[in-house]
Design a protein around this motif. Structure first.
Motif, PDB file in Angstrom:
ATOM      1  N   LEU A   1       0.120  39.565 -97.125  1.00  0.00           N
ATOM      2  CA  LEU A   1       0.573  39.931 -95.787  1.00  0.00           C
ATOM      3  C   LEU A   1       1.895  39.245 -95.456  1.00  0.00           C
ATOM      4  O   LEU A   1       2.191  38.168 -95.965  1.00  0.00           O
ATOM      5  CB  LEU A   1      -0.487  39.530 -94.754  1.00  0.00           C
ATOM      6  N   PRO A   2       2.711  39.869 -94.584  1.00  0.00           N
ATOM      7  CA  PRO A   2       4.003  39.271 -94.220  1.00  0.00           C
ATOM      8  C   PRO A   2       3.833  37.888 -93.614  1.00  0.00           C
ATOM      9  O   PRO A   2       2.945  37.677 -92.795  1.00  0.00           O
ATOM     10  CB  PRO A   2       4.545  40.257 -93.171  1.00  0.00           C
ATOM     11  N   ARG A   3       4.670  36.973 -94.027  1.00  0.00           N
ATOM     12  CA  ARG A   3       4.659  35.638 -93.476  1.00  0.00           C
ATOM     13  C   ARG A   3       6.078  35.207 -93.181  1.00  0.00           C
ATOM     14  O   ARG A   3       7.024  35.770 -93.710  1.00  0.00           O
ATOM     15  CB  ARG A   3       4.007  34.642 -94.446  1.00  0.00           C
ATOM     16  N   VAL A   4       6.211  34.194 -92.337  1.00  0.00           N
ATOM     17  CA  VAL A   4       7.546  33.700 -92.023  1.00  0.00           C
ATOM     18  C   VAL A   4       7.446  32.218 -91.705  1.00  0.00           C
ATOM     19  O   VAL A   4       6.523  31.778 -91.035  1.00  0.00           O
ATOM     20  CB  VAL A   4       8.165  34.477 -90.825  1.00  0.00           C
ATOM     21  N   LEU A   5       8.396  31.439 -92.224  1.00  0.00           N
ATOM     22  CA  LEU A   5       8.448  30.018 -91.918  1.00  0.00           C
ATOM     23  C   LEU A   5       9.199  29.826 -90.607  1.00  0.00           C
ATOM     24  O   LEU A   5      10.271  30.382 -90.403  1.00  0.00           O
ATOM     25  CB  LEU A   5       9.157  29.254 -93.045  1.00  0.00           C
TER      26      LEU A   5
ATOM     27  N   THR B   1      -1.214  29.033 -90.099  1.00  0.00           N
ATOM     28  CA  THR B   1       0.063  28.353 -89.842  1.00  0.00           C
ATOM     29  C   THR B   1       1.259  29.168 -90.268  1.00  0.00           C
ATOM     30  O   THR B   1       2.357  28.664 -90.374  1.00  0.00           O
ATOM     31  CB  THR B   1       0.142  26.971 -90.527  1.00  0.00           C
ATOM     32  N   LYS B   2       1.069  30.446 -90.537  1.00  0.00           N
ATOM     33  CA  LYS B   2       2.153  31.349 -90.908  1.00  0.00           C
ATOM     34  C   LYS B   2       2.101  32.549 -89.983  1.00  0.00           C
ATOM     35  O   LYS B   2       1.166  32.738 -89.211  1.00  0.00           O
ATOM     36  CB  LYS B   2       2.019  31.818 -92.355  1.00  0.00           C
ATOM     37  N   ALA B   3       3.101  33.421 -90.072  1.00  0.00           N
ATOM     38  CA  ALA B   3       3.082  34.638 -89.278  1.00  0.00           C
ATOM     39  C   ALA B   3       2.515  35.760 -90.104  1.00  0.00           C
ATOM     40  O   ALA B   3       2.892  35.943 -91.255  1.00  0.00           O
ATOM     41  CB  ALA B   3       4.496  35.005 -88.850  1.00  0.00           C
ATOM     42  N   GLN B   4       1.584  36.525 -89.539  1.00  0.00           N
ATOM     43  CA  GLN B   4       1.063  37.681 -90.230  1.00  0.00           C
ATOM     44  C   GLN B   4       0.456  38.632 -89.202  1.00  0.00           C
ATOM     45  O   GLN B   4       0.091  38.226 -88.110  1.00  0.00           O
ATOM     46  CB  GLN B   4       0.015  37.275 -91.258  1.00  0.00           C
ATOM     47  N   PRO B   5       0.327  39.920 -89.530  1.00  0.00           N
ATOM     48  CA  PRO B   5      -0.259  40.864 -88.590  1.00  0.00           C
ATOM     49  C   PRO B   5      -1.725  40.540 -88.372  1.00  0.00           C
ATOM     50  O   PRO B   5      -2.418  40.094 -89.283  1.00  0.00           O
ATOM     51  CB  PRO B   5      -0.097  42.224 -89.292  1.00  0.00           C
ATOM     52  N   SER B   6      -2.203  40.741 -87.154  1.00  0.00           N
ATOM     53  CA  SER B   6      -3.619  40.557 -86.879  1.00  0.00           C
ATOM     54  C   SER B   6      -4.395  41.773 -87.341  1.00  0.00           C
ATOM     55  O   SER B   6      -3.829  42.825 -87.613  1.00  0.00           O
ATOM     56  CB  SER B   6      -3.819  40.353 -85.372  1.00  0.00           C
TER      57      SER B   6
ATOM     58  N   ALA C   1       5.211  43.320 -87.034  1.00  0.00           N
ATOM     59  CA  ALA C   1       3.907  42.784 -86.641  1.00  0.00           C
ATOM     60  C   ALA C   1       4.098  41.682 -85.602  1.00  0.00           C
ATOM     61  O   ALA C   1       4.955  40.823 -85.772  1.00  0.00           O
ATOM     62  CB  ALA C   1       3.190  42.216 -87.863  1.00  0.00           C
ATOM     63  N   PRO C   2       3.292  41.664 -84.530  1.00  0.00           N
ATOM     64  CA  PRO C   2       3.355  40.550 -83.577  1.00  0.00           C
ATOM     65  C   PRO C   2       3.049  39.237 -84.287  1.00  0.00           C
ATOM     66  O   PRO C   2       2.156  39.167 -85.125  1.00  0.00           O
ATOM     67  CB  PRO C   2       2.265  40.910 -82.557  1.00  0.00           C
ATOM     68  N   TYR C   3       3.806  38.194 -83.978  1.00  0.00           N
ATOM     69  CA  TYR C   3       3.616  36.902 -84.625  1.00  0.00           C
ATOM     70  C   TYR C   3       2.300  36.266 -84.174  1.00  0.00           C
ATOM     71  O   TYR C   3       1.948  36.303 -83.008  1.00  0.00           O
ATOM     72  CB  TYR C   3       4.777  35.966 -84.271  1.00  0.00           C
TER      73      TYR C   3
ATOM     74  N   PHE D   1       8.223  38.821 -83.317  1.00  0.00           N
ATOM     75  CA  PHE D   1       7.669  39.837 -84.196  1.00  0.00           C
ATOM     76  C   PHE D   1       8.175  39.587 -85.619  1.00  0.00           C
ATOM     77  O   PHE D   1       9.269  39.069 -85.812  1.00  0.00           O
ATOM     78  CB  PHE D   1       8.075  41.241 -83.731  1.00  0.00           C
ATOM     79  N   VAL D   2       7.384  39.960 -86.603  1.00  0.00           N
ATOM     80  CA  VAL D   2       7.703  39.675 -87.997  1.00  0.00           C
ATOM     81  C   VAL D   2       7.914  40.968 -88.762  1.00  0.00           C
ATOM     82  O   VAL D   2       7.134  41.916 -88.651  1.00  0.00           O
ATOM     83  CB  VAL D   2       6.561  38.867 -88.658  1.00  0.00           C
ATOM     84  N   TRP D   3       8.992  40.986 -89.551  1.00  0.00           N
ATOM     85  CA  TRP D   3       9.255  42.113 -90.459  1.00  0.00           C
ATOM     86  C   TRP D   3       9.894  41.547 -91.710  1.00  0.00           C
ATOM     87  O   TRP D   3      10.917  40.874 -91.632  1.00  0.00           O
ATOM     88  CB  TRP D   3      10.167  43.154 -89.820  1.00  0.00           C
ATOM     89  N   GLU D   4       9.278  41.781 -92.878  1.00  0.00           N
ATOM     90  CA  GLU D   4       9.777  41.306 -94.165  1.00  0.00           C
ATOM     91  C   GLU D   4      10.131  39.824 -94.127  1.00  0.00           C
ATOM     92  O   GLU D   4      11.220  39.396 -94.488  1.00  0.00           O
ATOM     93  CB  GLU D   4      10.982  42.145 -94.602  1.00  0.00           C
ATOM     94  N   GLU D   5       9.181  39.016 -93.616  1.00  0.00           N
ATOM     95  CA  GLU D   5       9.274  37.556 -93.595  1.00  0.00           C
ATOM     96  C   GLU D   5      10.414  37.049 -92.733  1.00  0.00           C
ATOM     97  O   GLU D   5      10.918  35.942 -92.935  1.00  0.00           O
ATOM     98  CB  GLU D   5       9.407  37.007 -95.020  1.00  0.00           C
TER      99      GLU D   5
END
Length: 232
Positions: free
Chosen positions: A151-155, A199-204, A192-194, A175-179
């Motif tokens: 799943l998409p994640r972002v630091l 501890t990472k961002a991913q879609p619920s 995806a809403p953060y 919101f998250v798109w492609e990390e």
């Protein structure tokens, strides 16, 4: 009306690409106040530019001679770049995104000639937004990626900011798109809403089941964020 920093022709106040600026009809130069230009290049970047300008020399627009402590060029006699607000000259020259600009640290303004303005506008243009995946197959793809932990994640750094407009924000309203993290205004369709799950961002999971309603979800989250700022 203020005078052009380079040719001293009275400038006119204009509104272009969502920005207010003073523009010279004779030479095409422009004068931006800090608040306006920060919307294009980001407040931290512009703050660094003003810091770099301290003690730096100016440059003659006629013969390119370096200017220090003089209101006019001793080589060609042309007036040095001058602040249209306080009259300070010469304005120190620094680089902003590889474009030479003249700045006034006292008035917090930036002057650009016509060529510099065109180059800065090009450098500030955001990259094309990625296309969202086909709606019909999105739920199946989401479940497959979820089972493989893809799943998409972002630091998130100490000061989260939108990667498109540079606006600082609370990551919970992003919101998250492609990390990558976006604000509600800049988020690509299908973002995806953060959430802070793992501890990472991913879609619920709710987002996965309602992929066809992402636009409404993004708009609602943006409204919630705005109201929280107004009534905090």
């Amino acid at each position: 009306m203020q005078a052009c920093p380079y040719c001293q022709t009275p400038m006119r106040n204009t509104y272009s690409r969502g920005l207010v600026r003073d523009e010279c009809g004779a030479c095409g130069a422009a004068w931006f106040e800090e608040e306006m230009l920060a919307r294009v290049v980001g407040a931290p970047t512009l703050t660094a530019v003003f810091e770099q300008a301290k003690g730096r020399p100016g440059r003659c627009k006629g013969c390119e001679a370096s200017l220090q402590y003089v209101p006019g060029c001793p080589s060609c006699g042309r007036q040095a770049p001058t602040c249209p607000t306080c009259g300070a000259a010469p304005l120190p020259e620094v680089e902003l995104r590889d474009v030479a600009v003249d700045v006034c640290g006292k008035c917090r303004g930036v002057a650009l000639d016509a060529e510099e303005l065109a180059r800065l506008q090009k450098a500030a243009e955001p990259e094309p937004r990625p296309e969202p995946p086909p709606t019909a197959d999105f739920e199946h793809e989401y479940e497959d990626r979820r089972s493989l932990n893809l799943l998409p994640r972002v630091l998130i750094g100490d000061e989260p900011a939108c990667v498109t407009c540079g606006r600082r924000m609370d990551a919970r309203y992003g919101f998250v798109w492609e990390e990558r993290l976006y604000c509600g205004s800049c988020a690509p369709e299908g973002s995806a809403p953060y959430t802070d799950e793992l501890t990472k961002a991913q879609p619920s999971e709710t987002y996965g089941r309602r992929a066809r309603h992402l636009n409404n979800s993004a708009a609602e989250s943006a409204v919630v964020w705005l109201l929280s700022k107004i009534f905090k």
